[in-house]
Design a protein around this motif. Structure first.
Motif, mmCIF file in Angstrom:
data_model
loop_
_atom_site.group_PDB
_atom_site.id
_atom_site.type_symbol
_atom_site.label_atom_id
_atom_site.label_comp_id
_atom_site.label_asym_id
_atom_site.label_seq_id
_atom_site.Cartn_x
_atom_site.Cartn_y
_atom_site.Cartn_z
ATOM 1 N N GLU A 246 0.833 -1.213 0.000
ATOM 2 C CA GLU A 246 0.000 0.000 0.000
ATOM 3 C C GLU A 246 0.865 1.260 0.000
ATOM 4 O O GLU A 246 0.583 2.221 -0.729
ATOM 5 C CB GLU A 246 -0.920 0.001 1.224
ATOM 6 C CG GLU A 246 -1.817 1.217 1.301
ATOM 7 C CD GLU A 246 -2.688 1.210 2.556
ATOM 8 O OE1 GLU A 246 -2.918 2.296 3.094
ATOM 9 O OE2 GLU A 246 -3.122 0.124 2.971
ATOM 10 N N GLU A 247 1.920 1.273 0.817
ATOM 11 C CA GLU A 247 2.814 2.440 0.860
ATOM 12 C C GLU A 247 3.551 2.619 -0.464
ATOM 13 O O GLU A 247 3.701 3.744 -0.956
ATOM 14 C CB GLU A 247 3.808 2.293 2.011
ATOM 15 C CG GLU A 247 3.150 2.460 3.369
ATOM 16 C CD GLU A 247 3.994 1.948 4.520
ATOM 17 O OE1 GLU A 247 3.886 2.541 5.604
ATOM 18 O OE2 GLU A 247 4.738 0.955 4.349
ATOM 19 N N LEU A 248 3.982 1.517 -1.058
ATOM 20 C CA LEU A 248 4.645 1.589 -2.363
ATOM 21 C C LEU A 248 3.688 2.094 -3.433
ATOM 22 O O LEU A 248 4.072 2.900 -4.285
ATOM 23 C CB LEU A 248 5.221 0.224 -2.745
ATOM 24 C CG LEU A 248 6.397 -0.252 -1.905
ATOM 25 C CD1 LEU A 248 6.762 -1.688 -2.262
ATOM 26 C CD2 LEU A 248 7.598 0.673 -2.059
ATOM 27 N N GLN A 249 2.436 1.658 -3.363
ATOM 28 C CA GLN A 249 1.425 2.128 -4.314
ATOM 29 C C GLN A 249 1.179 3.620 -4.138
ATOM 30 O O GLN A 249 1.060 4.354 -5.118
ATOM 31 C CB GLN A 249 0.121 1.339 -4.134
ATOM 32 C CG GLN A 249 -1.013 1.804 -5.025
ATOM 33 C CD GLN A 249 -0.739 1.599 -6.498
ATOM 34 O OE1 GLN A 249 -0.008 0.698 -6.882
ATOM 35 N NE2 GLN A 249 -1.308 2.440 -7.326
ATOM 36 N N ARG A 250 1.107 4.066 -2.900
ATOM 37 C CA ARG A 250 0.922 5.499 -2.630
ATOM 38 C C ARG A 250 2.080 6.314 -3.191
ATOM 39 O O ARG A 250 1.877 7.383 -3.773
ATOM 40 C CB ARG A 250 0.832 5.731 -1.123
ATOM 41 C CG ARG A 250 -0.469 6.365 -0.716
ATOM 42 C CD ARG A 250 -0.564 6.500 0.772
ATOM 43 N NE ARG A 250 -0.317 7.889 1.120
ATOM 44 C CZ ARG A 250 0.148 8.303 2.271
ATOM 45 N NH1 ARG A 250 0.439 7.451 3.209
ATOM 46 N NH2 ARG A 250 0.308 9.567 2.502
ATOM 47 N N LEU A 251 3.289 5.801 -3.020
ATOM 48 C CA LEU A 251 4.463 6.486 -3.571
ATOM 49 C C LEU A 251 4.407 6.524 -5.100
ATOM 50 O O LEU A 251 4.764 7.536 -5.705
ATOM 51 C CB LEU A 251 5.751 5.804 -3.120
ATOM 52 C CG LEU A 251 6.317 6.266 -1.789
ATOM 53 C CD1 LEU A 251 7.461 5.357 -1.354
ATOM 54 C CD2 LEU A 251 6.782 7.713 -1.850
ATOM 55 N N GLN B 29 -4.903 17.226 -6.243
ATOM 56 C CA GLN B 29 -4.894 15.757 -6.325
ATOM 57 C C GLN B 29 -3.666 15.183 -5.630
ATOM 58 O O GLN B 29 -3.783 14.241 -4.842
ATOM 59 C CB GLN B 29 -4.901 15.305 -7.790
ATOM 60 C CG GLN B 29 -6.185 15.562 -8.511
ATOM 61 C CD GLN B 29 -6.086 15.278 -10.002
ATOM 62 O OE1 GLN B 29 -4.998 15.225 -10.573
ATOM 63 N NE2 GLN B 29 -7.222 15.102 -10.643
ATOM 64 N N VAL B 30 -2.493 15.737 -5.910
ATOM 65 C CA VAL B 30 -1.274 15.201 -5.302
ATOM 66 C C VAL B 30 -1.279 15.449 -3.803
ATOM 67 O O VAL B 30 -0.853 14.604 -3.019
ATOM 68 C CB VAL B 30 0.009 15.740 -5.984
ATOM 69 C CG1 VAL B 30 0.296 17.173 -5.642
ATOM 70 C CG2 VAL B 30 1.201 14.876 -5.650
ATOM 71 N N SER B 31 -1.805 16.571 -3.376
ATOM 72 C CA SER B 31 -1.892 16.876 -1.960
ATOM 73 C C SER B 31 -2.763 15.843 -1.240
ATOM 74 O O SER B 31 -2.424 15.378 -0.136
ATOM 75 C CB SER B 31 -2.455 18.275 -1.751
ATOM 76 O OG SER B 31 -2.614 18.564 -0.403
ATOM 77 N N THR B 32 -3.862 15.457 -1.858
ATOM 78 C CA THR B 32 -4.753 14.442 -1.276
ATOM 79 C C THR B 32 -4.034 13.111 -1.134
ATOM 80 O O THR B 32 -4.129 12.460 -0.086
ATOM 81 C CB THR B 32 -6.013 14.285 -2.161
ATOM 82 O OG1 THR B 32 -6.689 15.542 -2.212
ATOM 83 C CG2 THR B 32 -6.937 13.224 -1.613
ATOM 84 N N VAL B 33 -3.296 12.712 -2.151
ATOM 85 C CA VAL B 33 -2.545 11.452 -2.109
ATOM 86 C C VAL B 33 -1.468 11.519 -1.020
ATOM 87 O O VAL B 33 -1.284 10.575 -0.248
ATOM 88 C CB VAL B 33 -1.907 11.126 -3.472
ATOM 89 C CG1 VAL B 33 -0.907 9.999 -3.365
ATOM 90 C CG2 VAL B 33 -2.993 10.790 -4.489
ATOM 91 N N LEU B 34 -0.769 12.626 -0.926
ATOM 92 C CA LEU B 34 0.326 12.756 0.034
ATOM 93 C C LEU B 34 -0.178 12.774 1.475
ATOM 94 O O LEU B 34 0.526 12.333 2.392
ATOM 95 C CB LEU B 34 1.150 14.007 -0.256
ATOM 96 C CG LEU B 34 1.951 13.954 -1.562
ATOM 97 C CD1 LEU B 34 2.578 15.304 -1.850
ATOM 98 C CD2 LEU B 34 2.990 12.855 -1.534
ATOM 99 N N ARG B 35 -1.376 13.267 1.681
ATOM 100 C CA ARG B 35 -1.953 13.269 3.030
ATOM 101 C C ARG B 35 -2.412 11.879 3.458
ATOM 102 O O ARG B 35 -2.500 11.576 4.620
ATOM 103 C CB ARG B 35 -3.139 14.237 3.103
ATOM 104 C CG ARG B 35 -2.741 15.668 3.294
ATOM 105 C CD ARG B 35 -3.930 16.517 3.704
ATOM 106 N NE ARG B 35 -5.113 16.235 2.920
ATOM 107 C CZ ARG B 35 -5.535 16.966 1.884
ATOM 108 N NH1 ARG B 35 -4.871 18.030 1.511
ATOM 109 N NH2 ARG B 35 -6.622 16.643 1.230
ATOM 110 N N GLY B 36 -2.741 11.061 2.461
ATOM 111 C CA GLY B 36 -3.167 9.686 2.757
ATOM 112 C C GLY B 36 -4.572 9.602 3.016
ATOM 113 O O GLY B 36 -5.476 9.376 3.428
#
Length: 135
Positions: free
Chosen positions: A9-14, A128-135
């Motif tokens: 999951e963390e790798l996918q988020r990255l 969009q990137v901010s949302t992904v980075l916040r988790g």
């Protein structure tokens, strides 16, 4: 003692963050090309533009974004030293800190804030990137 490796999951988020960071970087390059051409005249072609991005101090402020993407690439593809869970989180934190638009911040943060004000498309991608980075 071996540290825990990053989860799938963390790798996918990255990976998603990396893809979105590239979109932000492309949008910033496009916006900066327009700004450059207004100040200094038309850039002949994409090859000349690439040379400017690499060599002209005008574009130096964009390097932290490219370096962040490269760092994510390097760490997620390193088979000899797998990315640890804490390092994965630290990379996401660094990316989040980089994308802090701040008119009083460092060169990247100031020019990024300005670009966000002038490009609605960039603002959408940044959200969009901010949302992904916040988790």
């Amino acid at each position: 003692m071996e540290l825990p490796v990053a989860s799938a999951e963390e790798l996918q988020r990255l990976e998603v963050a990396r893809t979105l960071l590239l979109k932000v970087h492309r949008a910033l390059l496009e916006a900066e090309r327009v700004r450059y051409e207004k100040a200094r005249g038309r850039i002949e072609n994409n090859s000349a533009f690439l040379q400017l991005v690499i060599n002209d101090p005008w574009f130096d402020w964009l390097r932290p974004m490219a370096q962040m993407v490269l760092l994510i690439d390097e760490r997620t593809s390193d088979k000899k030293s797998p990315l640890g869970r804490d390092e994965a989180r630290a990379l996401l934190d660094r990316a989040r800190a980089l994308l802090k638009a701040d008119p009083d911040g460092d060169a990247f943060q100031r020019l990024y804030a300005d670009a966000l004000q002038h490009s609605p498309a960039l603002a959408v991608i940044a959200r969009q990137v901010s949302t992904v980075l916040r988790g």
